[in-house]
Design a protein around this motif. Structure first.
Motif, PDB file in Angstrom:
ATOM      1  N   GLY A 192       9.273  25.051   6.145  1.00 47.69           N
ATOM      2  CA  GLY A 192       9.683  25.463   4.807  1.00 47.69           C
ATOM      3  C   GLY A 192       9.083  26.762   4.335  1.00 47.69           C
ATOM      4  N   LEU A 193       8.527  27.560   5.238  1.00 47.72           N
ATOM      5  CA  LEU A 193       7.878  28.806   4.814  1.00 47.72           C
ATOM      6  C   LEU A 193       8.881  29.838   4.303  1.00 47.72           C
ATOM      7  N   ASP A 194      10.162  29.638   4.602  1.00 51.38           N
ATOM      8  CA  ASP A 194      11.196  30.550   4.110  1.00 51.38           C
ATOM      9  C   ASP A 194      11.721  30.153   2.734  1.00 51.38           C
ATOM     10  N   ARG A 195      11.232  29.058   2.166  1.00 50.35           N
ATOM     11  CA  ARG A 195      11.710  28.602   0.865  1.00 50.35           C
ATOM     12  C   ARG A 195      10.540  28.186  -0.043  1.00 50.35           C
ATOM     13  N   LEU A 196       9.481  28.938   0.034  1.00 52.60           N
ATOM     14  CA  LEU A 196       8.304  28.641  -0.773  1.00 52.60           C
ATOM     15  C   LEU A 196       8.552  28.958  -2.241  1.00 52.60           C
ATOM     16  N   ARG A 197       7.973  28.151  -3.098  1.00 55.31           N
ATOM     17  CA  ARG A 197       7.999  28.384  -4.534  1.00 55.31           C
ATOM     18  C   ARG A 197       6.579  28.263  -5.069  1.00 55.31           C
ATOM     19  N   THR A 198       6.261  29.058  -6.072  1.00 56.29           N
ATOM     20  CA  THR A 198       4.910  29.068  -6.643  1.00 56.29           C
ATOM     21  C   THR A 198       4.955  28.597  -8.089  1.00 56.29           C
ATOM     22  N   ARG A 199       4.048  27.700  -8.442  1.00 57.08           N
ATOM     23  CA  ARG A 199       3.914  27.260  -9.837  1.00 57.08           C
ATOM     24  C   ARG A 199       2.482  27.481 -10.291  1.00 57.08           C
ATOM     25  N   THR A 200       2.328  27.713 -11.569  1.00 58.67           N
ATOM     26  CA  THR A 200       0.995  27.915 -12.147  1.00 58.67           C
ATOM     27  C   THR A 200       0.396  26.583 -12.542  1.00 58.67           C
ATOM     28  N   ALA A 201      -0.784  26.286 -12.019  1.00 60.93           N
ATOM     29  CA  ALA A 201      -1.482  25.052 -12.369  1.00 60.93           C
ATOM     30  C   ALA A 201      -2.356  25.238 -13.598  1.00 60.93           C
ATOM     31  N   SER A 202      -2.975  26.417 -13.734  1.00 59.81           N
ATOM     32  CA  SER A 202      -3.822  26.684 -14.895  1.00 59.81           C
ATOM     33  C   SER A 202      -4.003  28.181 -15.052  1.00 59.81           C
ATOM     34  N   ALA A 203      -4.300  28.587 -16.282  1.00 60.76           N
ATOM     35  CA  ALA A 203      -4.592  29.989 -16.590  1.00 60.76           C
ATOM     36  C   ALA A 203      -5.518  29.999 -17.789  1.00 60.76           C
ATOM     37  N   ALA A 204      -6.681  30.629 -17.634  1.00 59.49           N
ATOM     38  CA  ALA A 204      -7.665  30.587 -18.716  1.00 59.49           C
ATOM     39  C   ALA A 204      -8.622  31.766 -18.616  1.00 59.49           C
ATOM     40  N   VAL A 205      -9.106  32.199 -19.772  1.00 61.95           N
ATOM     41  CA  VAL A 205     -10.166  33.201 -19.819  1.00 61.95           C
ATOM     42  C   VAL A 205     -11.491  32.500 -19.552  1.00 61.95           C
ATOM     43  N   VAL A 206     -12.198  32.977 -18.545  1.00 62.75           N
ATOM     44  CA  VAL A 206     -13.495  32.409 -18.174  1.00 62.75           C
ATOM     45  C   VAL A 206     -14.491  33.551 -18.103  1.00 62.75           C
ATOM     46  N   GLY A 207     -15.310  33.690 -19.134  1.00 63.28           N
ATOM     47  CA  GLY A 207     -16.267  34.790 -19.174  1.00 63.28           C
ATOM     48  C   GLY A 207     -15.565  36.132 -19.175  1.00 63.28           C
ATOM     49  N   ASP A 208     -15.884  36.972 -18.204  1.00 64.15           N
ATOM     50  CA  ASP A 208     -15.276  38.296 -18.101  1.00 64.15           C
ATOM     51  C   ASP A 208     -14.046  38.316 -17.203  1.00 64.15           C
ATOM     52  N   GLU A 209     -13.527  37.140 -16.846  1.00 64.85           N
ATOM     53  CA  GLU A 209     -12.371  37.059 -15.961  1.00 64.85           C
ATOM     54  C   GLU A 209     -11.231  36.280 -16.607  1.00 64.85           C
ATOM     55  N   PHE A 210     -10.023  36.604 -16.188  1.00 62.29           N
ATOM     56  CA  PHE A 210      -8.857  35.784 -16.476  1.00 62.29           C
ATOM     57  C   PHE A 210      -8.520  35.095 -15.162  1.00 62.29           C
ATOM     58  N   VAL A 211      -8.662  33.770 -15.123  1.00 63.68           N
ATOM     59  CA  VAL A 211      -8.562  33.010 -13.875  1.00 63.68           C
ATOM     60  C   VAL A 211      -7.267  32.206 -13.867  1.00 63.68           C
ATOM     61  N   VAL A 212      -6.466  32.419 -12.843  1.00 62.54           N
ATOM     62  CA  VAL A 212      -5.167  31.761 -12.713  1.00 62.54           C
ATOM     63  C   VAL A 212      -5.155  30.985 -11.394  1.00 62.54           C
ATOM     64  N   THR A 213      -4.795  29.710 -11.465  1.00 60.61           N
ATOM     65  CA  THR A 213      -4.687  28.890 -10.262  1.00 60.61           C
ATOM     66  C   THR A 213      -3.223  28.540 -10.030  1.00 60.61           C
ATOM     67  N   THR A 214      -2.735  28.789  -8.826  1.00 66.50           N
ATOM     68  CA  THR A 214      -1.341  28.491  -8.485  1.00 66.50           C
ATOM     69  C   THR A 214      -1.287  27.617  -7.242  1.00 66.50           C
ATOM     70  N   ARG A 215      -0.149  26.954  -7.086  1.00 69.34           N
ATOM     71  CA  ARG A 215       0.117  26.212  -5.844  1.00 69.34           C
ATOM     72  C   ARG A 215       1.464  26.656  -5.306  1.00 69.34           C
ATOM     73  N   THR A 216       1.483  27.012  -4.032  1.00 72.83           N
ATOM     74  CA  THR A 216       2.693  27.494  -3.375  1.00 72.83           C
ATOM     75  C   THR A 216       3.090  26.499  -2.299  1.00 72.83           C
ATOM     76  N   ALA A 217       4.344  26.033  -2.342  1.00 72.43           N
ATOM     77  CA  ALA A 217       4.803  25.042  -1.372  1.00 72.43           C
ATOM     78  C   ALA A 217       6.322  25.043  -1.356  1.00 72.43           C
TER      79      ALA A 217
END
Length: 280
Positions: free
Chosen positions: A64-89
């Motif tokens: 299924g590597l030719d039909r991958l889709r990405t969704r955002t699991a979380s997005a938050a400001v953490v200290g001096d960073e903007f941290v985004v976690t995604t899952r691709t499958a």
């Protein structure tokens, strides 16, 4: 420079990001249409079809590597960073890839992106190498010319490009394409210290940390993969920029063995970083 939440946006350096999805909306005066998105697929080459030995294209598609889709699991400001976690499958599979994107900025407004990749594989192994590893962005069509300092002037991959040399090069987006008889992955410029895209739509500078490889096209990977003839590739409304830190080797699978072991891109935890900035 710390990120600032303002309504639906996160302001960080010269960038505006979506506070909910983590997508980059603009950098300086340049709008960003999509991305950055984890990029693991390439349009298979004739060698990936593997008439002899390893038939990677068939395996990649079965995974299924030719039909991958990405969704955002979380997005938050953490200290001096903007941290985004995604899952691709891919739908219908248990295997996936978790990516943590850490955005930060310096006082000049430059935007630094660090990506931490963790394969989520129930069986403990993917069963094949990855086609590529990097991120992709969809940008306005009006970016027309690319200048880079790295290997050139022609394309280069993990096990090809012996004729390239390190220097400063320039080309139009159209000149970056290699017109193989059957459309397939092509046109990658390797080991760039930096690259700049310019045109009526604006400008963007990307710096490797320490190196980045890239390809820029008027069509998506899916469109390149679907085309049987070069005439079927029509310039679309966007520019597709692929920023790689690695690709699986090209090998000689159409007439001999596949990529050598040292040029295999295994699905293991990895991290890489890039710097994006409006050119001065």
């Amino acid at each position: 420079m710390a990120p600032v939440r303002r309504g639906a946006d996160v302001l960080l350096g010269a960038a505006v990001l979506d506070a909910r999805t983590g997508a980059l909306r603009s950098l300086g005066d340049l709008p960003v249409e999509e991305g950055p998105v984890l990029d693991l697929w390439r349009a298979p080459t004739d060698n990936d079809a593997g008439l002899h030995g390893e038939a990677l294209e068939r395996t990649w598609r079965a995974l299924g590597l030719d039909r991958l889709r990405t969704r955002t699991a979380s997005a938050a400001v953490v200290g001096d960073e903007f941290v985004v976690t995604t899952r691709t499958a891919a739908a219908g599979t248990d295997a996936g890839f978790v990516a943590v994107l850490r955005w930060s900025a310096d006082t000049s407004g430059a935007l630094r992106l660090r990506v931490e990749l963790a394969p989520d594989l129930p069986t403990g192994a993917l069963g094949a190498p990855l086609p590529r590893l990097g991120v992709r962005l969809r940008l306005p069509r009006g970016l027309e010319r690319v200048t880079w300092f790295g290997r050139g002037p022609g394309e280069a991959y993990a096990d090809t490009g012996a004729a390239t040399r390190v220097g400063r090069f320039g080309a139009t987006v159209e000149e970056l394409q290699t017109p193989y008889v059957r459309p397939q992955e092509n046109g990658r410029r390797a080991d760039a210290r930096w690259l700049e895209l310019r045109g009526p739509a604006g400008a963007l500078r990307v710096e490797g940390d320490p190196l980045v490889s890239f390809s820029a096209r008027r069509w998506s990977t899916a469109e390149l993969d679907a085309a049987a003839h070069t005439a079927e590739l029509a310039a679309g409304a966007s520019l597709h920029l692929h920023l790689d830190v690695a690709q699986h080797g090209i090998g000689t699978g159409s007439c001999g063995p596949g990529a050598l072991p040292q040029h295999r891109l295994e699905a293991v935890p990895r991290s890489f970083a890039l710097v994006l900035r409006p050119p001065g």
